[in-house]
Write an enzyme that holds these catalytic residues in place. Structure first.
Site, PDB file in Angstrom:
ATOM      1  N   GLY A 141       0.363  -1.679  -0.261  1.00  0.00           N
ATOM      2  CA  GLY A 141       0.427   0.060  -0.435  1.00  0.00           C
ATOM      3  C   GLY A 141       0.556   1.493  -0.073  1.00  0.00           C
ATOM      4  N   CYS A 142       2.622   0.870  -0.332  1.00  0.00           N
ATOM      5  CA  CYS A 142       2.603   2.408  -0.177  1.00  0.00           C
ATOM      6  C   CYS A 142       2.072   3.178  -1.507  1.00  0.00           C
ATOM      7  CB  CYS A 142       4.063   1.893   0.020  1.00  0.00           C
ATOM      8  SG  CYS A 142       5.572   3.459  -0.080  1.00  0.00           S
ATOM      9  N   GLY A 143       2.341   4.601  -0.542  1.00  0.00           N
ATOM     10  CA  GLY A 143       1.953   6.001  -1.903  1.00  0.00           C
ATOM     11  C   GLY A 143       2.528   6.569  -2.492  1.00  0.00           C
TER      12      GLY A 143
ATOM     13  N   CYS B  89       6.818   6.581  -1.590  1.00  0.00           N
ATOM     14  CA  CYS B  89       7.839   5.563  -2.076  1.00  0.00           C
ATOM     15  C   CYS B  89       8.499   6.241  -3.003  1.00  0.00           C
ATOM     16  CB  CYS B  89       7.661   4.680  -1.073  1.00  0.00           C
ATOM     17  SG  CYS B  89       7.586   3.994   0.018  1.00  0.00           S
TER      18      CYS B  89
END
Length: 272
Positions: A108-110, A112
């Protein structure tokens, strides 16, 4: 296509007792978003609805603006993960460099791996003043209605969902993923590929509302965002500036309404 769920054995410890359990757990796999032979992003995602995820990600992250900018697309499975390969027009490939991302992000990293702080809080288009008119009851029940469209959650209790709600029709489309951003990208991709008009309804989330969730909703052209949990302060500021109606804490028959309330009928006569 890879399985979305794997059954695994474990031991449940409850107080002084122990028992063997069998759990259905969601899979996650690296998905590389490749444009004209160059990897723009690698995200951890649930391995179903990859086409929807790829197109939703490409649209909401600004790699493409419309489907006609894609010359061809394919999904290629590897032992190490999945590639979603786009071949886009030359003009769009040049513009894409301004939004280039290279990372292996956690679930779910938006944000990085973007190239600058300015890209993190990118300018958003202003949504048109018109849009759907939702009743108070439709908003209050939106996240409960979404629960009926979460088969992966029912089996694993470990994934997020995003759904599209149309006034008078309820949830008409939904997607699930281990990552909340991924679930939203999958939903938006499915809407665009299916010709669903984003401006006619509301996006419903099983998560909190972060900056990225507001950005993706606005980029999709959807004027209403409903979430089961809290927004961040910065997300509210972005929603206000972009003309997005944002309702949060939508659960238990109620909700908090923060921005652009005109699209929701909140009078007592609308509660039924």
């Amino acid at each position: 296509m890879r399985a979305a769920i794997t059954g695994l054995r474990g031991v449940s410890v409850q107080g002084d007792s122990m028992r063997e359990v069998w759990r259905n757990l969601p899979e996650e796999t690296p998905v590389a978003l490749v444009f004209n032979g160059t990897t723009a992003a690698v995200m951890m995602a649930s391995p179903q609805d990859i086409e929807d995820f790829a197109f939703g990600f490409a649209l909401t992250e600004g790699f493409i603006d419309t489907l006609d900018q894609v010359d061809s697309f394919e999904v290629v499975a590897h032992e190490a993960g999945i590639e979603a390969r786009f071949w886009i027009t030359e003009a769009r490939a040049k513009a894409m460099q301004a939004r280039r991302r290279n990372m292996l992000g956690p679930v779910g990293c938006g944000l990085c791996g973007i190239d600058s702080l300015e890209q993190a809080i990118r300018p958003l288009p202003r949504l048109v003043a018109a849009g759907p008119r939702l009743t108070r009851a439709e908003v209050a029940r939106a996240t409960d209605a979404l629960r009926a469209h979460q088969p992966l959650h029912d089996q694993t209790h470990a994934v997020h969902a995003a759904g599209f709600l149309l006034p008078g029709q309820g949830i008409v489309l939904a997607r699930e993923d281990v990552g909340r951003h991924n679930a939203l990208d999958k939903l938006i991709g499915a809407m665009v590929r299916g010709g669903v008009e984003a401006g006619a309804g509301a996006i419903v989330l099983t998560s909190r509302v972060s900056v990225e969730m507001v950005q993706k909703t606005v980029m999709a052209g959807c004027p209403v965002l409903i979430a089961v949990s809290a927004p961040t302060a910065h997300a509210l500021r972005l929603a206000l500036d972009a003309g997005l109606t944002l309702a949060a804490f939508a659960r238990g028959g109620g909700f908090d309404l923060y921005t652009h309330p005109d699209r929701i009928q909140t009078g007592a006569c609308d509660a039924a």
